[in-house]
Design an enzyme around this catalytic site. Structure first.
Site, PDB file in Angstrom:
ATOM      1  N   ASP A 180      -2.916  -1.671 -11.374  1.00  9.15           N
ATOM      2  CA  ASP A 180      -4.156  -2.323 -11.814  1.00  9.15           C
ATOM      3  C   ASP A 180      -5.040  -1.238 -12.432  1.00  9.15           C
ATOM      4  O   ASP A 180      -4.602  -0.092 -12.644  1.00  9.15           O
ATOM      5  CB  ASP A 180      -4.825  -3.093 -10.660  1.00  9.15           C
ATOM      6  N   HIS A 181      -6.293  -1.579 -12.675  1.00  8.33           N
ATOM      7  CA  HIS A 181      -7.213  -0.613 -13.301  1.00  8.33           C
ATOM      8  C   HIS A 181      -7.457   0.599 -12.403  1.00  8.33           C
ATOM      9  O   HIS A 181      -7.652   1.710 -12.885  1.00  8.33           O
ATOM     10  CB  HIS A 181      -8.539  -1.301 -13.645  1.00  8.33           C
ATOM     11  N   CYS A 232      -2.498   0.913  -7.154  1.00  8.77           N
ATOM     12  CA  CYS A 232      -3.854   0.353  -7.280  1.00  8.77           C
ATOM     13  C   CYS A 232      -4.804   1.433  -6.772  1.00  8.77           C
ATOM     14  O   CYS A 232      -4.415   2.603  -6.674  1.00  8.77           O
ATOM     15  CB  CYS A 232      -3.990  -0.991  -6.560  1.00  8.77           C
ATOM     16  N   THR A 288      -6.074   2.068  -3.791  1.00 10.69           N
ATOM     17  CA  THR A 288      -5.603   2.664  -2.536  1.00 10.69           C
ATOM     18  C   THR A 288      -4.095   2.551  -2.351  1.00 10.69           C
ATOM     19  O   THR A 288      -3.543   3.190  -1.453  1.00 10.69           O
ATOM     20  CB  THR A 288      -6.236   1.918  -1.346  1.00 10.69           C
ATOM     21  N   HIS A 346      15.145   5.820   5.629  1.00  8.14           N
ATOM     22  CA  HIS A 346      15.186   4.892   6.763  1.00  8.14           C
ATOM     23  C   HIS A 346      14.955   3.441   6.356  1.00  8.14           C
ATOM     24  O   HIS A 346      15.530   2.540   6.949  1.00  8.14           O
ATOM     25  CB  HIS A 346      14.124   5.273   7.801  1.00  8.14           C
ATOM     26  N   ARG A 363      23.129   4.454   8.192  1.00  6.21           N
ATOM     27  CA  ARG A 363      22.979   4.081   9.601  1.00  6.21           C
ATOM     28  C   ARG A 363      21.802   3.111   9.833  1.00  6.21           C
ATOM     29  O   ARG A 363      21.692   2.514  10.886  1.00  6.21           O
ATOM     30  CB  ARG A 363      22.830   5.329  10.479  1.00  6.21           C
ATOM     31  N   HIS A 364      20.936   2.953   8.842  1.00  7.30           N
ATOM     32  CA  HIS A 364      19.800   2.026   8.992  1.00  7.30           C
ATOM     33  C   HIS A 364      20.093   0.640   8.415  1.00  7.30           C
ATOM     34  O   HIS A 364      19.221  -0.227   8.417  1.00  7.30           O
ATOM     35  CB  HIS A 364      18.546   2.611   8.341  1.00  7.30           C
TER      36      HIS A 364
HETATM   37  C1  RB5 Z   1      -9.753  -2.767  -7.220  1.00  8.30           C
HETATM   38  O1  RB5 Z   1     -11.106  -2.467  -7.288  1.00  8.30           O
HETATM   39  C2  RB5 Z   1      -9.196  -2.341  -5.876  1.00  8.30           C
HETATM   40  O2  RB5 Z   1      -9.569  -3.248  -4.894  1.00  8.30           O
HETATM   41  C3  RB5 Z   1      -7.691  -2.233  -5.950  1.00  8.30           C
HETATM   42  O3  RB5 Z   1      -7.339  -1.279  -6.912  1.00  8.30           O
HETATM   43  C4  RB5 Z   1      -6.962  -1.805  -4.687  1.00  8.30           C
HETATM   44  O4  RB5 Z   1      -7.499  -0.636  -4.160  1.00  8.30           O
HETATM   45  C5  RB5 Z   1      -6.750  -2.851  -3.677  1.00  8.30           C
HETATM   46  O5  RB5 Z   1      -6.106  -2.636  -2.649  1.00  8.30           O
END
Ligand code: RB5
Length: 145
Positions: free
Chosen positions: A8-9, A65, A67, A98, A131-132
């Site tokens: 995403d952005h 994304c 995070t 694993h 093995r997994h």
């Molecule tokens: C977008 O602002 C943000 O929520 C997205 O990139 C991500 O971090 C969501 O988990």
């Protein structure tokens, strides 16, 4: 090696950095977008990469994304996807060995770009451990495969 990549952005800039790295190593990839920092919805790109990895002949996928959390949750809703959110080299290595992850998720706002490359290399250099397989088959059973 063929890699499907999408973001995403919030992951766009890291995606572009990873694409430059892949090009420098002559590693083939297909970019499923997004193609700018304009706000978009991460599930759309999780779906594109997830379907590409499960239906086409990619070795694995990369989703990004802000995070890595939202896009990994969404990617794991695509049947056949085992997406792992990895924040360091060891979890990247273990996700392959694993968990037989076929997608890695990265955080464009949480993982420094040079660290992301090191994480990616750790994943690519690892092998799936046979093995997994029993556990992977149980994941497939949950999916109803
Ligand atoms: C977008 O602002 C943000 O929520 C997205 O990139 C991500 O971090 C969501 O988990």
């Amino acid at each position: 090696m063929r890699i499907a990549i999408g973001s995403d952005h919030g992951g766009y800039e890291l995606k572009e950095h990873i694409k430059s790295y892949l090009s420098s190593k002559d590693i083939e990839f297909t970019d499923y977008g997004t193609h700018s920092t304009a706000s978009v919805d991460y599930p759309d790109y999780a779906k594109k990469v997830g379907e590409a990895v499960t239906k086409d002949r990619f070795d694995f996928g990369i989703v990004i994304c802000g995070t890595g959390i939202g896009i990994s949750i969404a990617a794991n809703k695509v049947k056949g996807v085992r997406a792992a959110l990895v924040y360091d080299e060891n979890t990247a290595r273990l996700a392959k060995a694993h968990n037989h992850a076929n997608i890695i998720a990265l955080g464009g706002r949480t993982t420094p770009f040079d660290k992301a490359i090191s994480i990616l290399e750790s994943f690519m250099n690892e092998q799936e451990e046979e093995r997994h397989m029993n556990r992977i088959n149980k994941i497939k059973e949950i999916e109803g495969k």
